[in-house]
Design a protein around this motif. Structure first.
Motif, PDB file in Angstrom:
ATOM      1  N   THR A 149       0.854  -1.180   0.000  1.00 39.07           N
ATOM      2  CA  THR A 149       0.000   0.000   0.000  1.00 39.07           C
ATOM      3  C   THR A 149       0.895   1.236   0.000  1.00 39.07           C
ATOM      4  O   THR A 149       2.122   1.122  -0.072  1.00 39.07           O
ATOM      5  CB  THR A 149      -0.935   0.031   1.224  1.00 39.07           C
ATOM      6  N   ASP A 151       1.195   3.348   2.508  1.00 37.22           N
ATOM      7  CA  ASP A 151       1.298   3.782   3.892  1.00 37.22           C
ATOM      8  C   ASP A 151       2.767   4.034   4.239  1.00 37.22           C
ATOM      9  O   ASP A 151       3.552   3.091   4.341  1.00 37.22           O
ATOM     10  CB  ASP A 151       0.720   2.708   4.819  1.00 37.22           C
ATOM     11  N   ARG A 153       4.089   4.683   6.941  1.00 38.04           N
ATOM     12  CA  ARG A 153       4.456   4.173   8.261  1.00 38.04           C
ATOM     13  C   ARG A 153       4.911   2.719   8.205  1.00 38.04           C
ATOM     14  O   ARG A 153       5.552   2.239   9.144  1.00 38.04           O
ATOM     15  CB  ARG A 153       3.263   4.302   9.214  1.00 38.04           C
ATOM     16  N   ASP A 154       4.562   2.013   7.146  1.00 32.64           N
ATOM     17  CA  ASP A 154       4.921   0.604   7.020  1.00 32.64           C
ATOM     18  C   ASP A 154       6.280   0.484   6.332  1.00 32.64           C
ATOM     19  O   ASP A 154       6.461   0.997   5.222  1.00 32.64           O
ATOM     20  CB  ASP A 154       3.862  -0.141   6.205  1.00 32.64           C
ATOM     21  N   ASP A 157       6.097  -1.095   2.719  1.00 31.92           N
ATOM     22  CA  ASP A 157       5.415  -0.184   1.806  1.00 31.92           C
ATOM     23  C   ASP A 157       6.327   0.970   1.428  1.00 31.92           C
ATOM     24  O   ASP A 157       6.435   1.352   0.256  1.00 31.92           O
ATOM     25  CB  ASP A 157       4.139   0.369   2.445  1.00 31.92           C
ATOM     26  N   ARG A 158       6.982   1.532   2.429  1.00 29.36           N
ATOM     27  CA  ARG A 158       7.872   2.670   2.182  1.00 29.36           C
ATOM     28  C   ARG A 158       9.038   2.265   1.282  1.00 29.36           C
ATOM     29  O   ARG A 158       9.400   2.995   0.343  1.00 29.36           O
ATOM     30  CB  ARG A 158       8.383   3.210   3.521  1.00 29.36           C
ATOM     31  N   ARG A 196      -2.139  -5.357   0.985  1.00 26.82           N
ATOM     32  CA  ARG A 196      -1.052  -6.120   1.598  1.00 26.82           C
ATOM     33  C   ARG A 196      -1.346  -7.621   1.573  1.00 26.82           C
ATOM     34  O   ARG A 196      -2.494  -8.049   1.443  1.00 26.82           O
ATOM     35  CB  ARG A 196      -0.851  -5.673   3.042  1.00 26.82           C
TER      36      ARG A 196
END
Length: 231
Positions: A149, A151, A153-154, A157-158, A196
């Motif tokens: 995704t 996000d 914060r993940d 994902d980042r 995810r």
């Protein structure tokens, strides 16, 4: 390869899809999906979002009877030509992942690759229900898809987003333009809808599949497989 006379009328995305399908990464992912499916001779295999035939053709080479479904008439026309030129028995039909033109309990296996992220969450759930419907008891579902995704914060994902941005920037001005277009698509809600691996894990359990397994890969993708219960 046999090329029909009306090739010039095909959508431009067919050529781009073929280029992507021939890339080493997608060829490797194809092999992993096919190996997980454990195709046996004379198995009935349904390929959802078949595109240019990455999974359909390899399934047919392994002796399966293949029904390829794609929402694009151009893709279907192209795959029919490839199947004929290779002597493969592949039935090709225009249809959607959320409404497969296949009777109940028909397939030994349902496969798919990079199709489901084009669907919203409700569409993904309907696609799982359709896959379960067309599978015989004990039949296998195996698919690859984008699994991340946006996000920040993940950590994964980042990392995926950062890697994609770097890859686009390395392409120079063309990459910058593509990056800007993707940013506009995200801002306007027109970007794809990947989820995810954990979402797929729970969704397949909720859809009453057994032996559910989902794992992320070394890039943005993931592999999922499960079985329809034998009874």
């Amino acid at each position: 390869m046999l090329i029909p006379a009306n090739t010039k009328n095909w959508d431009a995305h067919v050529s781009q899809a073929e280029i992507v399908a021939r890339s080493p990464g997608f060829q490797h992912l194809r092999d992993r999906i096919i190996d997980l499916t454990e195709i046996q001779p004379d198995d009935c295999v349904v390929d959802v979002g078949a595109g240019t035939g990455l999974l359909s053709l390899e399934s047919a080479r392994r002796g399966a009877r293949v029904w390829a479904v794609d929402i694009s008439p151009s893709m279907c026309e192209y795959l029919r030509a490839k199947a004929r030129s290779g002597g493969h028995q592949i039935e090709v039909a225009v249809g959607s992942a959320v409404s497969l033109p296949i009777v109940d309990g028909f397939a030994d296996a349902v496969v798919s690759n990079y199709c489901f992220h084009h669907l919203d969450d409700a569409g993904k759930l309907q696609a799982l229900a359709e896959a379960r419907r067309v599978l015989r008891p004990g039949g296998r579902l195996v698919f690859g898809d984008m699994m991340f995704t946006l996000d920040p914060r993940d950590p994964r994902d980042r990392a995926v987003v950062e890697a994609k941005v770097r890859a686009m920037l390395r392409k120079g001005p063309a990459g910058v333009v593509r990056l800007a277009r993707n940013g506009l698509r995200v801002a306007t809600g027109r970007w794809e809808s990947p989820v995810r691996a954990s979402w797929w894990q729970q969704a397949m359990l909720d859809a009453h599949f057994d032996d559910v397994s989902v794992r992320v890969l070394e890039h943005e993708g993931g592999l999922a497989h499960a079985r329809r219960p034998p009874v």
